[in-house]
Every structure is written in structure tokens, then in C-alpha cells.
Design a protein around this motif. Structure first.
Motif, PDB file in Angstrom:
ATOM      1  N   SER A  79       0.818  -1.202   0.000  1.00  0.00           N
ATOM      2  CA  SER A  79       0.000   0.000   0.000  1.00  0.00           C
ATOM      3  C   SER A  79       0.851   1.252   0.000  1.00  0.00           C
ATOM      4  O   SER A  79       1.891   1.301   0.647  1.00  0.00           O
ATOM      5  N   TYR A  80       0.396   2.289  -0.731  1.00  0.00           N
ATOM      6  CA  TYR A  80       1.162   3.536  -0.794  1.00  0.00           C
ATOM      7  C   TYR A  80       1.173   4.257   0.541  1.00  0.00           C
ATOM      8  O   TYR A  80       2.092   5.002   0.851  1.00  0.00           O
ATOM      9  N   GLU A  81       0.142   4.067   1.412  1.00  0.00           N
ATOM     10  CA  GLU A  81       0.126   4.777   2.687  1.00  0.00           C
ATOM     11  C   GLU A  81       0.728   3.945   3.809  1.00  0.00           C
ATOM     12  O   GLU A  81       0.725   4.341   4.964  1.00  0.00           O
ATOM     13  N   SER A  82       1.280   2.765   3.441  1.00  0.00           N
ATOM     14  CA  SER A  82       1.762   1.844   4.466  1.00  0.00           C
ATOM     15  C   SER A  82       3.173   2.172   4.927  1.00  0.00           C
ATOM     16  O   SER A  82       4.070   2.368   4.134  1.00  0.00           O
ATOM     17  N   TYR A  83       3.344   2.225   6.260  1.00  0.00           N
ATOM     18  CA  TYR A  83       4.688   2.304   6.816  1.00  0.00           C
ATOM     19  C   TYR A  83       5.136   0.852   7.011  1.00  0.00           C
ATOM     20  O   TYR A  83       5.174   0.309   8.107  1.00  0.00           O
TER      21      TYR A  83
ATOM     22  N   THR B 268       6.945  -2.878   7.113  1.00  0.00           N
ATOM     23  CA  THR B 268       8.158  -3.472   7.645  1.00  0.00           C
ATOM     24  C   THR B 268       8.865  -4.192   6.520  1.00  0.00           C
ATOM     25  O   THR B 268       8.313  -4.390   5.439  1.00  0.00           O
ATOM     26  N   ASP B 269      10.102  -4.609   6.757  1.00  0.00           N
ATOM     27  CA  ASP B 269      10.863  -5.295   5.711  1.00  0.00           C
ATOM     28  C   ASP B 269      10.145  -6.538   5.214  1.00  0.00           C
ATOM     29  O   ASP B 269      10.198  -6.885   4.042  1.00  0.00           O
ATOM     30  N   SER B 270       9.441  -7.245   6.137  1.00  0.00           N
ATOM     31  CA  SER B 270       8.777  -8.486   5.741  1.00  0.00           C
ATOM     32  C   SER B 270       7.645  -8.243   4.759  1.00  0.00           C
ATOM     33  O   SER B 270       7.229  -9.148   4.050  1.00  0.00           O
ATOM     34  N   GLU B 271       7.113  -7.015   4.690  1.00  0.00           N
ATOM     35  CA  GLU B 271       6.009  -6.713   3.793  1.00  0.00           C
ATOM     36  C   GLU B 271       6.475  -6.123   2.462  1.00  0.00           C
ATOM     37  O   GLU B 271       5.666  -5.882   1.576  1.00  0.00           O
ATOM     38  N   SER B 272       7.763  -5.864   2.310  1.00  0.00           N
ATOM     39  CA  SER B 272       8.253  -5.259   1.086  1.00  0.00           C
ATOM     40  C   SER B 272       7.993  -6.163  -0.110  1.00  0.00           C
ATOM     41  O   SER B 272       7.801  -7.375   0.041  1.00  0.00           O
ATOM     42  N   ILE B 273       7.993  -5.558  -1.299  1.00  0.00           N
ATOM     43  CA  ILE B 273       7.734  -6.319  -2.524  1.00  0.00           C
ATOM     44  C   ILE B 273       8.725  -7.468  -2.668  1.00  0.00           C
ATOM     45  O   ILE B 273       8.333  -8.619  -2.928  1.00  0.00           O
ATOM     46  N   GLU B 274      10.008  -7.177  -2.515  1.00  0.00           N
ATOM     47  CA  GLU B 274      11.028  -8.204  -2.716  1.00  0.00           C
ATOM     48  C   GLU B 274      10.892  -9.351  -1.722  1.00  0.00           C
ATOM     49  O   GLU B 274      11.053 -10.514  -2.085  1.00  0.00           O
ATOM     50  N   ASN B 275      10.596  -9.039  -0.465  1.00  0.00           N
ATOM     51  CA  ASN B 275      10.475 -10.112   0.530  1.00  0.00           C
ATOM     52  C   ASN B 275       9.198 -10.928   0.357  1.00  0.00           C
ATOM     53  O   ASN B 275       9.185 -12.119   0.650  1.00  0.00           O
TER      54      ASN B 275
ATOM     55  N   LYS C 100      -0.880   0.356  -3.935  1.00  0.00           N
ATOM     56  CA  LYS C 100      -2.332   0.278  -4.073  1.00  0.00           C
ATOM     57  C   LYS C 100      -2.965  -0.116  -2.741  1.00  0.00           C
ATOM     58  O   LYS C 100      -2.498  -1.017  -2.056  1.00  0.00           O
ATOM     59  N   THR C 101      -4.039   0.573  -2.378  1.00  0.00           N
ATOM     60  CA  THR C 101      -4.722   0.298  -1.128  1.00  0.00           C
ATOM     61  C   THR C 101      -5.417  -1.057  -1.165  1.00  0.00           C
ATOM     62  O   THR C 101      -5.821  -1.537  -2.232  1.00  0.00           O
ATOM     63  N   GLY C 102      -5.577  -1.657   0.013  1.00  0.00           N
ATOM     64  CA  GLY C 102      -6.252  -2.950   0.100  1.00  0.00           C
ATOM     65  C   GLY C 102      -7.718  -2.831   0.449  1.00  0.00           C
ATOM     66  O   GLY C 102      -8.404  -3.841   0.616  1.00  0.00           O
ATOM     67  N   THR C 103      -8.228  -1.602   0.546  1.00  0.00           N
ATOM     68  CA  THR C 103      -9.623  -1.425   0.939  1.00  0.00           C
ATOM     69  C   THR C 103     -10.610  -1.612  -0.208  1.00  0.00           C
ATOM     70  O   THR C 103     -11.813  -1.594   0.002  1.00  0.00           O
ATOM     71  N   ASP C 104     -10.097  -1.740  -1.435  1.00  0.00           N
ATOM     72  CA  ASP C 104     -10.961  -2.091  -2.561  1.00  0.00           C
ATOM     73  C   ASP C 104     -10.157  -2.943  -3.542  1.00  0.00           C
ATOM     74  O   ASP C 104      -8.965  -3.160  -3.352  1.00  0.00           O
ATOM     75  N   PHE C 105     -10.811  -3.457  -4.583  1.00  0.00           N
ATOM     76  CA  PHE C 105     -10.149  -4.343  -5.532  1.00  0.00           C
ATOM     77  C   PHE C 105      -9.943  -3.706  -6.903  1.00  0.00           C
ATOM     78  O   PHE C 105      -9.697  -4.404  -7.884  1.00  0.00           O
TER      79      PHE C 105
ATOM     80  N   SER D 269      -4.019  -9.889   4.391  1.00  0.00           N
ATOM     81  CA  SER D 269      -3.951  -8.436   4.327  1.00  0.00           C
ATOM     82  C   SER D 269      -3.342  -7.962   3.019  1.00  0.00           C
ATOM     83  O   SER D 269      -3.625  -6.858   2.549  1.00  0.00           O
ATOM     84  N   ARG D 270      -2.464  -8.784   2.403  1.00  0.00           N
ATOM     85  CA  ARG D 270      -1.896  -8.431   1.092  1.00  0.00           C
ATOM     86  C   ARG D 270      -2.950  -8.615   0.005  1.00  0.00           C
ATOM     87  O   ARG D 270      -2.933  -7.907  -1.002  1.00  0.00           O
ATOM     88  N   PHE D 271      -3.869  -9.582   0.180  1.00  0.00           N
ATOM     89  CA  PHE D 271      -4.924  -9.814  -0.798  1.00  0.00           C
ATOM     90  C   PHE D 271      -5.950  -8.681  -0.740  1.00  0.00           C
ATOM     91  O   PHE D 271      -6.360  -8.142  -1.765  1.00  0.00           O
TER      92      PHE D 271
END
Length: 324
Positions: free
Chosen positions: A30-34, A36-43, A69-74, A100-102
Motif C-alpha cells: 500500500s502507498y500509505e503503508s509504513y 516493515t521489511d517483511s512486507e516489502s515487494i522483494e520479501n 495500491k490500497t487494500g480497501t478495494d479491488f 492483508s496483502r490480498f
């Protein structure tokens, strides 16, 4: 966003071998997400590829990535391409890091898991949730999964609401954050903007030349001819003079932004736009009379009398163009 490269991943035809699944991995940040490393694209990529290595019946066809992209819509480009591939029969298994990624919308995610994917015969796997729709224990885990998903949605909306509320309170009490991008002509001090004399001299010159009668195009030509770095180039290298290149060039739009910016008379302007993510409200422009202005928040570079002369000249030019 361009479709990601799949070098190093295995391509398959629409024809599955026996007991194999044509698999897509879905990754979102998500663009507004702070994050963590575990949530990064590469990880997320590494985790999902490692999972597929351990489950050879799943043959990776493509990685779908929605970055920012926000996860609040598809309504996400990569997600929509993935669903197109599903409907065409090219994909029959989807793997994500966690729910949460879906997505973070409880009702819509539940609709996909309980109705759409079963109807289409899609195997859905959420690695960190330990969820596999084709597993025998799936029904027992469904309730826990739904509760987790609801928590994700509530968390996303609660955080967004708190951030929006905090910003509005600061605006009403005339307390402002300093933007991440320091305005050209200034540098960041301990608590407020301080004048950067090197670039402030360029700002003063732009105002003086414009008041004297030259056009914004003529100002750009002069600055480019003298090799003065544009604000973008200066922010990267901190050098006032630079060799000519695309980033170093001055454009009339850049000069216009400087001439119209009240920051140069020591005034901070906020609430030009507003957005409420928790209500799925997109960014909207705010009428100028509703902007919030606070004077003398930092040292001025331009005298208010000169700034008003420039404002009148700009407004006069806009009126002329409007009548043409």
C-alpha cells in the motif's frame, strides 16, 4: 504500472499436467503503508517463491504486483489482470503472503473466498495464515480466517481515520507539519525552514525579472542559458550550476509554481486538498477560500508588496487568456 518481469520464473501453457496447478502469486504494497521489511515487494516475492519450491505441484505462471495500491478495494491493475487470466482458464491457483496483502475489505474478501473462487474452481492459499482452500481442514479454519480478515479491515480504517483526524486537528489549531520536500530557496533548520542564500538569490531574481516585464518563457531561457540548476537538479546535487540535461532545465510551469507560492512571503498554506481513506474518499481539491493560511511561520524571501504585484500580473494574464 508495467507488468513485472518474470525472468527466472517458469512459464506454462494453459494445459496442466496431471495433479499440477497453474499458479499465480499476488503481491501488494500500500502507498500509505509504513511497511516493515517483511512486507516489502522483494520479501513477499522471496517468501512466495520459496513456498512454491516446497510444493512442486504448483507451477508458477506469473507474478502479479500492485505496488502502491490500497487494500480497501479491488480496483487494482495487477489484480484485475490476474482475474482476467483466471476467467480465461490460464490460472487455477492463487498464492498470497497473507490475507492483508490480498485485501482489507471484509465483505469483498469473504465474497472471493466463499463464493467466487469456489465457483471458478480456484485453489487459494494464504501462506502465513496457514490457509489452503483445498485442504481438508479448510472448513474448520474458515471462521478464524474471517475474524482475522475483519481485523485487517478494521485496522486499516482505524489507522486512516486517526491520521486524518490528527491532520485536521493540527490544521484547526494552526499547527503544521513541514513537507518532506523542502521548497526551493530554503533548507531545513532544527524546527523550521531557513533561507538557503544560494537558491534564495535565484528566487528573488525570478520575481524581480517577472515584475520588470519579462515573460516566464524569457526567465527560463535566461536561467537555462546561464546553466543554473533547476529545483529538481539542485535537490539531488546541491550544486547551483550544472551541465545541461533534461532534469537541469527550467520550465515555465516551474517558474509559475515559484511565482504563485506563498511560502516565499513566510506563509504556510495547507488544506488545499482533502482525502478520507477510511470512507473510500478520493483526493479532492478544496476551494481556495477554505485553504488554511498561517503567516510568519518561517523567514520570508520575497517582500509582500512584490509578491502582490506578481499575483496581480498573473491574475491579469489569466483573465486575458480566458477572454480569448
Amino acid at each position: 504500472m508495467a507488468r513485472p518481469s518474470n525472468r527466472g520464473t517458469e512459464k506454462t501453457s494453459n494445459q496442466n499436467t496431471k495433479n499440477s496447478y497453474s499458479t499465480a502469486t499476488y503481491i501488494r504494497l500500500s502507498y500509505e503503508s509504513y511497511y516493515t521489511d517483511s512486507e516489502s515487494i522483494e520479501n513477499q516475492k522471496l517468501l512466495l517463491r520459496d513456498y512454491l519450491k516446497q510444493h512442486r505441484e504448483m507451477v508458477l505462471c506469473e507474478e502479479f504486483i500492485d505496488d502502491g495500491k490500497t487494500g480497501t478495494d479491488f480496483e487494482r491493475p495487477a489484480f484485475e489482470r490476474m482475474m482476467k487470466a483466471v476467467r480465461e482458464g490460464a490460472i487455477n491457483c492463487i498464492v498470497v503472503k497473507d490475507l492483508s496483502r490480498f485485501g482489507r475489505n471484509h465483505v469483498e474478501v469473504g465474497d472471493y473466498l466463499e463464493r467466487i473462487f469456489p465457483l471458478l474452481g480456484i485453489r487459494f492459499i494464504s501462506v502465513n495464515d496457514g490457509y489452503d482452500s483445498f485442504a481438508k481442514t479448510c472448513d474448520k479454519e474458515q471462521l478464524l480466517l474471517s475474524v482475522k480478515n475483519l481485523m485487517h479491515e478494521m485496522y486499516a480504517r482505524d489507522v486512516s481515520k486517526k491520521i486524518c483526524s490528527s491532520i485536521k486537528i493540527k490544521q484547526k489549531t494552526r499547527k503544521f507539519y513541514r513537507s518532506a520536500i523542502i521548497p526551493y530557496g530554503y533548507k531545513m533548520g532544527l524546527t523550521e525552514y531557513e533561507i538557503d542564500e544560494q537558491t534564495a538569490a535565484v528566487v528573488r531574481r525570478i520575481f524581480q525579472i517577472f515584475v520588470s516585464g519579462e515573460s516566464m518563457y524569457q526567465i527560463c531561457s535566461t536561467l537555462n542559458r546561464e546553466g543554473i540548476a533547476s529545483p529538481r537538479e539542485y535537490s539531488k546535487n546541491k550544486l547551483l550550476y550544472t551541465k545541461s540535461n533534461e532534469d537541469a532545465c527550467w520550465f515555465t510551469s516551474t517558474v509559475q509554481r515559484i511565482l504563485k507560492n506563498e511560502i516565499y512571503v513566510g506563509t504556510m498554506v495547507r488544506h488545499k486538498t482533502e482525502q478520507e481513506l477510511y470512507n473510500d474518499k478520493k483526493t479532492e481539491a478544496v476551494e481556495e477560500e477554505d485553504w488554511i493560511r498561517v503567516e510568519n511561520t518561517h523567514p520570508a524571501i520575497i517582500d509582500k508588496i512584490i509578491f502582490e504585484k506578481v499575483r496581480r500580473k498573473l491574475n491579469k494574464g489569466s483573465t486575458k487568456r480566458g477572454k480569448q
